[in-house]
Design a protein around this motif. Structure first.
Motif, short mmCIF file in Angstrom:
data_model
loop_
_atom_site.label_atom_id
_atom_site.label_comp_id
_atom_site.label_asym_id
_atom_site.label_seq_id
_atom_site.Cartn_x
_atom_site.Cartn_y
_atom_site.Cartn_z
N ASP A 63 12.94 -25.62 22.27
CA ASP A 63 14.13 -25.53 23.11
C ASP A 63 14.98 -26.79 23.03
N GLU A 64 14.32 -27.95 23.01
CA GLU A 64 15.05 -29.21 22.93
C GLU A 64 15.75 -29.36 21.58
N VAL A 65 15.09 -28.92 20.53
CA VAL A 65 15.70 -28.98 19.19
C VAL A 65 16.94 -28.09 19.14
N LYS A 66 16.84 -26.89 19.71
CA LYS A 66 17.97 -25.96 19.70
C LYS A 66 19.18 -26.52 20.44
N LYS A 67 18.93 -27.26 21.51
CA LYS A 67 20.04 -27.84 22.26
C LYS A 67 20.85 -28.80 21.40
N VAL A 68 20.17 -29.56 20.56
CA VAL A 68 20.86 -30.53 19.70
C VAL A 68 21.60 -29.83 18.56
N LEU A 69 20.97 -28.82 17.98
CA LEU A 69 21.53 -28.17 16.80
C LEU A 69 22.65 -27.18 17.13
N GLY A 70 22.62 -26.60 18.31
CA GLY A 70 23.69 -25.70 18.73
C GLY A 70 23.94 -24.57 17.73
N PRO A 71 25.19 -24.43 17.28
CA PRO A 71 25.54 -23.31 16.40
C PRO A 71 24.90 -23.36 15.02
N ALA A 72 24.27 -24.47 14.67
CA ALA A 72 23.58 -24.55 13.38
C ALA A 72 22.32 -23.69 13.36
#
Length: 386
Positions: A192-201
């Motif tokens: 979840d934390e990784v997804k927050k940083v990567l966003g639309p990527a």
């Protein structure tokens, strides 16, 4: 997994922190080889057998080294190490925690090692007043439960997750990332934390089963292949990560796999196969154990015949914190708890000072990226905070 012996052990500048005369509990001491036991014990709580054992063994070996050094230097008042093998299972954690609580000579615990078992065991430790210092359980919410006996000797996933995301974004410059997690307290939180940083990527996500419950991942492989991702993040542990990487490679997927500290172990390479594992990036809210301060790495290898692994050094430091408390005469659970709360010192892996919620001071947290190269996990770089 981090105790520190106030640095009667190790040549680290912590010696000045331990003042006063040792006051071991003299009740019920048993004879031991080469010296006397004062009756005091510390325990290690984590997986020592089963599919999740590699990281637990790393930590337990670090704790063993700390206790071995302590006992050689305090032969008239030895401390016993009690191994508590959880197999990494939250289901087994409560009864194992109760076993530790019932042994009144156990003054502190290094662990639990994993976030899931921590959620199951920590409420019992808190109620019993038994201090525990985890060297590796990184789920952020563990610090928000008002457990009075909880301490963490590493950074949490609020530091590791964003750092992994920044590495994927800024170092790898991946524009399409597929994120997978094993639905565990640890793996899902990290993802979840990784997804927050990567966003639309993030071009796709999927969930799998951990704890050895799944070995066939063709559906996930198909989704990753269809996404066109050039990087994959996996939140979970090494056993499933290795199988997923192996099956991805067999299907012709060349996207680089990135995973957290739960995968950061040579056992991942064995599971994936050396060729498939090559190039994998593994993060950890810790510095390379082989580069720990002082003589730690050499001492560890001399005792165990192998180099220290992930969290061997932090577990060693955690053990030394508890041992320094025993050395300072903290021979009741309440006294040990007060001692750890106010502890400030330097170990082989980091400097230690705990916040009111039991977290390591954020200023001391470092996150590193490691890379699988030539069949080994080697340091790549420290990931900048911003």
């Amino acid at each position: 997994m981090r105790q520190k012996l106030a640095r009667v052990l190790g040549g680290v500048a912590v010696l000045a922190l331990v003042t006063g005369v040792a006051a071991c509990n003299s009740g019920g001491g048993n004879d031991t080889a080469g010296g006397e036991s004062c009756g005091s014990k510390i325990a290690f709580f984590g997986a020592l057998t089963g599919s999740s054992a590699a990281l637990g063994i790393n930590e337990n070996n670090g704790v063993k080294l700390a206790v071995d050094k302590y006992n050689k230097e305090n032969a008239d008042c030895k401390v016993e190490l009690v191994p508590l093998d959880s197999q990494g299972s939250p289901d087994q954690a409560p009864q194992l925690a109760q076993k530790a609580i019932d042994d009144e000579k156990i003054l502190g615990i290094v662990g639990p090692a994993y976030s899931g078992e921590s959620e199951a065991a920590n409420p019992l430790f808190s109620e019993a007043g038994l201090v525990h210092i985890t060297a590796s359980a990184t789920r952020p919410s563990l610090a928000n439960q008002k457990w009075k006996t909880f301490f963490r000797a590493v950074g949490n996933d609020l530091s590791q997750g964003p750092a992994a995301g920044r590495y994927i974004k800024n170092v790898m410059k991946a524009e399409k990332v597929f994120v997978i997690d094993d639905q565990s307290a640890y793996g899902a939180g990290l993802a979840d934390e990784v997804k927050k940083v990567l966003g639309p990527a993030v071009v796709g996500t999927d969930k799998v089963q951990g704890e050895g419950k799944q070995t066939e991942f063709s559906a996930t492989v198909t989704k990753v292949k269809a996404s066109g991702a050039t990087a994959i993040f996996y939140g979970g542990y090494y056993q499933e990560a290795g199988i997923i990487r192996k099956q991805l490679t067999a299907a012709g997927v060349t996207a680089v796999l990135v995973a957290g500290d739960g995968t950061n172990d040579p056992s991942y390479i064995k599971s994936a196969g050396q060729a498939a594992a090559e190039g994998t990036i593994l993060t950890c809210p810790c510095a390379p154990a082989a580069e720990a301060r002082g003589t730690f790495a050499a001492d560890y290898k001399a005792l165990h015949g192998t180099d220290p692994g992930t969290y061997s050094d932090t577990a060693y430091d955690a053990a030394n914190i508890l041992l320094s408390g025993i050395k300072a005469g903290k021979n009741t659970r309440s006294a040990m708890l007060d001692y750890v709360k106010s502890y400030t010192g330097e170990g082989v892996a980091a400097k230690y000072k705990f916040t009111e919620t039991g977290e390591l001071d954020p200023a001391e947290v470092k996150v590193w990226a490691f890379k699988v190269k030539g069949g080994q996990v080697v340091p790549d770089q420290e990931i900048p905070k911003e």
